[in-house]
Write an enzyme that holds these catalytic residues in place. Structure first.
Site, short mmCIF file in Angstrom:
data_model
loop_
_atom_site.label_atom_id
_atom_site.label_comp_id
_atom_site.label_asym_id
_atom_site.label_seq_id
_atom_site.Cartn_x
_atom_site.Cartn_y
_atom_site.Cartn_z
N LYS A 223 1.68 -0.53 15.00
CA LYS A 223 3.25 -0.63 15.41
C LYS A 223 3.63 -2.04 16.31
O LYS A 223 4.64 -2.31 16.31
CB LYS A 223 3.49 0.70 16.07
CG LYS A 223 3.85 1.99 15.33
CD LYS A 223 4.75 1.90 14.47
CE LYS A 223 4.81 2.91 13.37
NZ LYS A 223 4.65 2.46 12.07
N HIS B 227 0.84 -1.07 0.04
CA HIS B 227 0.18 0.05 -0.01
C HIS B 227 0.83 1.30 0.14
O HIS B 227 1.80 1.37 0.73
CB HIS B 227 -0.72 -0.10 1.27
CG HIS B 227 -2.10 -0.65 1.18
ND1 HIS B 227 -3.38 -0.64 1.92
CD2 HIS B 227 -2.33 -1.72 0.20
CE1 HIS B 227 -4.27 -1.57 1.65
NE2 HIS B 227 -3.71 -2.17 0.62
N PRO C 79 -3.36 -0.22 19.12
CA PRO C 79 -3.24 -0.40 17.65
C PRO C 79 -3.31 0.69 16.64
O PRO C 79 -3.13 0.47 15.48
CB PRO C 79 -4.18 -1.51 17.44
CG PRO C 79 -5.20 -1.31 18.66
CD PRO C 79 -4.33 -0.70 19.88
N TYR D 69 -8.99 5.38 8.20
CA TYR D 69 -8.91 5.63 9.66
C TYR D 69 -9.88 6.84 9.76
O TYR D 69 -9.89 8.04 9.21
CB TYR D 69 -7.64 6.15 10.07
CG TYR D 69 -6.74 5.21 10.32
CD1 TYR D 69 -5.89 4.47 9.06
CD2 TYR D 69 -6.35 4.34 11.46
CE1 TYR D 69 -4.87 3.73 9.20
CE2 TYR D 69 -5.28 3.58 11.57
CZ TYR D 69 -4.58 3.14 10.56
OH TYR D 69 -3.74 2.12 10.60
N TYR E 144 4.51 6.16 10.14
CA TYR E 144 3.71 5.37 9.70
C TYR E 144 4.37 4.03 9.08
O TYR E 144 4.37 2.72 9.38
CB TYR E 144 2.45 5.60 9.07
CG TYR E 144 1.46 4.49 8.94
CD1 TYR E 144 0.32 4.67 9.78
CD2 TYR E 144 1.40 3.74 7.95
CE1 TYR E 144 -0.81 3.46 9.86
CE2 TYR E 144 0.41 2.58 8.05
CZ TYR E 144 -0.74 2.65 8.79
OH TYR E 144 -1.78 1.73 8.80
P1 RFL Z 1 2.47 -12.27 21.31
O1 RFL Z 1 2.05 -12.30 20.10
O2 RFL Z 1 1.37 -11.94 22.51
O3 RFL Z 1 3.15 -13.62 21.62
C1 RFL Z 1 3.58 -14.15 22.83
C2 RFL Z 1 3.56 -15.72 22.86
O4 RFL Z 1 3.92 -16.14 24.30
C3 RFL Z 1 3.01 -16.91 24.75
N1 RFL Z 1 3.07 -17.28 26.25
C4 RFL Z 1 3.84 -17.95 26.89
N2 RFL Z 1 4.65 -18.92 26.32
C5 RFL Z 1 5.31 -19.32 27.44
N3 RFL Z 1 5.20 -19.31 28.83
C6 RFL Z 1 4.28 -18.54 29.43
N4 RFL Z 1 4.24 -18.10 30.52
C7 RFL Z 1 3.71 -17.44 28.33
N5 RFL Z 1 2.76 -16.40 28.19
C8 RFL Z 1 2.44 -16.25 27.02
C9 RFL Z 1 1.63 -16.69 24.26
O5 RFL Z 1 0.81 -17.72 23.99
C10 RFL Z 1 2.03 -16.14 22.67
O6 RFL Z 1 2.03 -17.21 21.74
O7 RFL Z 1 3.60 -11.36 21.46
P2 RFL Z 1 4.88 -11.00 20.38
O8 RFL Z 1 5.68 -12.22 19.84
O9 RFL Z 1 5.56 -9.85 21.16
O10 RFL Z 1 4.07 -10.07 19.11
C11 RFL Z 1 3.44 -8.98 19.45
C12 RFL Z 1 2.20 -8.97 18.47
O11 RFL Z 1 1.50 -9.91 18.61
C13 RFL Z 1 1.27 -7.80 18.69
O12 RFL Z 1 2.28 -6.42 18.98
C14 RFL Z 1 0.49 -7.22 17.66
O13 RFL Z 1 -0.35 -8.25 17.13
C15 RFL Z 1 -0.12 -5.91 17.96
N6 RFL Z 1 -1.07 -5.36 16.72
C16 RFL Z 1 -0.62 -4.77 15.55
N7 RFL Z 1 0.76 -4.91 15.33
C17 RFL Z 1 1.20 -4.18 14.04
O14 RFL Z 1 2.27 -3.98 13.98
N8 RFL Z 1 0.43 -3.89 13.04
C18 RFL Z 1 -1.11 -3.96 13.26
O15 RFL Z 1 -1.92 -3.74 12.30
C19 RFL Z 1 -1.54 -4.33 14.41
N9 RFL Z 1 -2.78 -4.56 14.85
C20 RFL Z 1 -2.35 -5.53 16.92
C21 RFL Z 1 -3.51 -5.12 15.82
C22 RFL Z 1 -3.07 -6.27 18.02
C23 RFL Z 1 -4.23 -6.08 18.28
N10 RFL Z 1 -4.67 -6.99 19.41
C24 RFL Z 1 -5.78 -7.83 19.53
C25 RFL Z 1 -4.04 -6.71 20.59
C26 RFL Z 1 -4.75 -5.31 16.13
C27 RFL Z 1 -5.04 -5.75 17.21
C28 RFL Z 1 -6.61 -5.86 17.32
C1 PHB Z 2 -5.42 -4.43 11.00
O1 PHB Z 2 -5.77 -4.70 9.76
O2 PHB Z 2 -5.89 -5.28 11.77
C2 PHB Z 2 -5.05 -3.06 11.45
C3 PHB Z 2 -4.58 -2.39 10.52
C4 PHB Z 2 -4.16 -1.11 11.05
C5 PHB Z 2 -4.14 -0.75 12.35
C6 PHB Z 2 -4.52 -1.65 13.19
C7 PHB Z 2 -4.97 -3.04 12.77
O3 PHB Z 2 -3.85 0.44 12.81
#
Ligand code: RFL
Ligand code: PHB
Length: 388
Positions: A296, A72, A292, A200, A383
């Site tokens: 990032k 994008h 979110p 957004y 971004y």
């Molecule tokens: P994770 O993905 O939480 O993985 C951690 C893993 O550790 C396990 N765990 C354990 N394992 C062993 N012993 C324990 N005691 C443990 N406790 C936990 C868990 O089961 C899991 O598998 O962390 P990690 O690897 O640091 O990754 C981070 C990302 O997942 C997170 O920052 C992103 O998903 C955030 N996020 C977004 N980030 C972006 O860069 N771009 C996006 O568009 C974006 N959109 C989002 C998001 C997060 C969202 N939510 C639900 C929080 C949108 C949403 C809605």
């Molecule tokens: C997503 O597609 O899940 C998404 C995209 C942009 C954001 C957060 C989440 O800022």
């Protein structure tokens, strides 16, 4: 059992780190609390900075992303019925990639299997020992037995609710945080995206985001009160509310359909310092959380593990100066992403306790962004991602 680096957590941070180490010839074991299916079922991030794309290629999981990811060149920002574009390609000569976290995680697990690297799933009571000394080890319970893994270094990649961060003594840890008085309700739907690019939307009824995973799969979010649950939001109500927050022309053309996933995530900013203590280094959500809005979270996990892999590779060759610098280096980038995510959140959401003054400031900020190339350039630069 013995390894060089014990990686706690099999999310994106732990798995990318594992790949980078494996490719550098460094032995590692990933210890994950849940099943693989559980990890792969979590619908999360969707937008990758280009440096994250490059890192994933270096980690050997770029092939499907190159074929099916969608580059994008900009995003749209809507304010009431006004809509304007942030043109990344023109402003900062960079782009981002739409490629879901579930796809990345799937490729990473498959790469790990192919390379024959061990992954322990369903590890209960994971405990870190001896991080202050020279012989750290990790224990866990599985199949009714206690297991032990001796190692040189422990990478705490176990997310916000993990155990690693809490292993650092409280007297050493400093935590900085801010909770926001709302969450995001997200749905995944087998319908075409609202537009070619993400929208957004800041509206009087609250924030909304139209995102996507594929040309036939859309991902949408709306800001909701923290007390709401998914049961309060049947699909029809969700679509109706989303449309009311979008400019009329976008709402008119929006294709609606059933949701195939629906969840609510609270919004929070959080940083724990330092990111290294003794033999333990934290990476990703284990050390910091961003709301979110700036997309990032996953990208910060990627830049952390990039720095951490470099440090562990140097240590493997007998130099620990990079490990000594790891926390400072990672945190410098983390805080800039925290600032950007906080700013985007403040700009685009409605706050229940907002004063008339706060509201006018927010509107002025949006007007400024629409009218000023300098302001749009600053947004674009952040971004698409600051350099690793
Ligand atoms: P994770 O993905 O939480 O993985 C951690 C893993 O550790 C396990 N765990 C354990 N394992 C062993 N012993 C324990 N005691 C443990 N406790 C936990 C868990 O089961 C899991 O598998 O962390 P990690 O690897 O640091 O990754 C981070 C990302 O997942 C997170 O920052 C992103 O998903 C955030 N996020 C977004 N980030 C972006 O860069 N771009 C996006 O568009 C974006 N959109 C989002 C998001 C997060 C969202 N939510 C639900 C929080 C949108 C949403 C809605
Ligand atoms: C997503 O597609 O899940 C998404 C995209 C942009 C954001 C957060 C989440 O800022």
């Amino acid at each position: 059992m013995r390894t060089e680096v014990a990686i706690i957590g099999g999310g994106p941070a732990g798995l990318i780190l594992g790949q980078l180490l494996t490719r550098a010839g460094i032995d590692n074991v990933v210890i994950e609390k849940h099943t693989r299916e559980h990890v792969l079922g979590r619908i999360r991030a969707g937008i990758l900075e280009w440096e994250t794309v490059e890192l994933l290629k270096r980690a050997g999981v770029g092939e499907r992303m190159a074929r099916h990811g969608i580059p994008h060149d900009g995003i749209r920002i809507a304010h009431g019925d006004q809509i304007f574009r942030i043109d990344f390609a023109e402003l900062v000569h960079k782009r981002v990639m739409v490629w879901g976290q579930t796809e990345i995680t799937r490729d990473l697990y498959e790469a790990r299997d192919r390379e024959g690297m061990p992954t322990v799933h369903e590890a209960a009571d994971v405990t870190l020992h001896g991080i202050d000394g020279n012989a750290p080890f990790v224990t866990w319970r599985k199949d009714g037995r206690e297991h032990r893994l001796d190692c040189d270094w422990i990478a705490g990649c176990d997310g916000f609710h993990g155990v690693s961060r809490r292993t650092i003594p409280e007297s050493i840890r400093r935590e900085f945080q801010r909770a926001y008085p709302f969450g995001w309700l997200g749905i995944l739907s087998p319908t075409p995206p609202a537009a070619e690019e993400l929208i957004y939307a800041a509206s009087d009824r609250g924030f909304a985001l139209c995102s996507m995973r594929r040309p036939d799969l859309s991902r949408h979010y709306i800001q909701v009160p923290l007390a709401d649950s998914v049961d309060d939001w049947p699909d029809e109500l969700f679509w109706e509310e989303l449309k009311r927050r979008l400019p009329a022309e976008v709402a008119r053309d929006l294709v609606t359909g059933p949701s195939i996933e629906k969840s609510i995530a609270p919004l929070r900013s959080f940083v724990s310092e330092p990111m290294r203590h003794g033999r333990l280094c934290l990476a990703g959500d284990a050390a910091h959380i961003v709301p979110p809005t700036g997309a990032k979270g996953l990208n910060l996990a990627a830049s952390d593990v990039h720095y951490l892999a470099e440090a562990l590779i140097a240590a493997h060759h007998g130099r620990t100066d990079e490990i000594d610098r790891y926390s400072e280096r990672a945190l410098a980038r983390v805080w800039k992403a925290e600032r950007f995510s906080w700013w985007m959140t403040m700009l685009l959401h409605s706050f229940p306790d907002e004063t008339p003054f706060d509201r006018r400031i927010r509107e002025a900020d949006l007007d400024y962004l629409a009218a000023s190339r300098a302001a749009r350039t600053a947004l674009a630069e952040n971004y698409v991602g600051l350099p690793f």
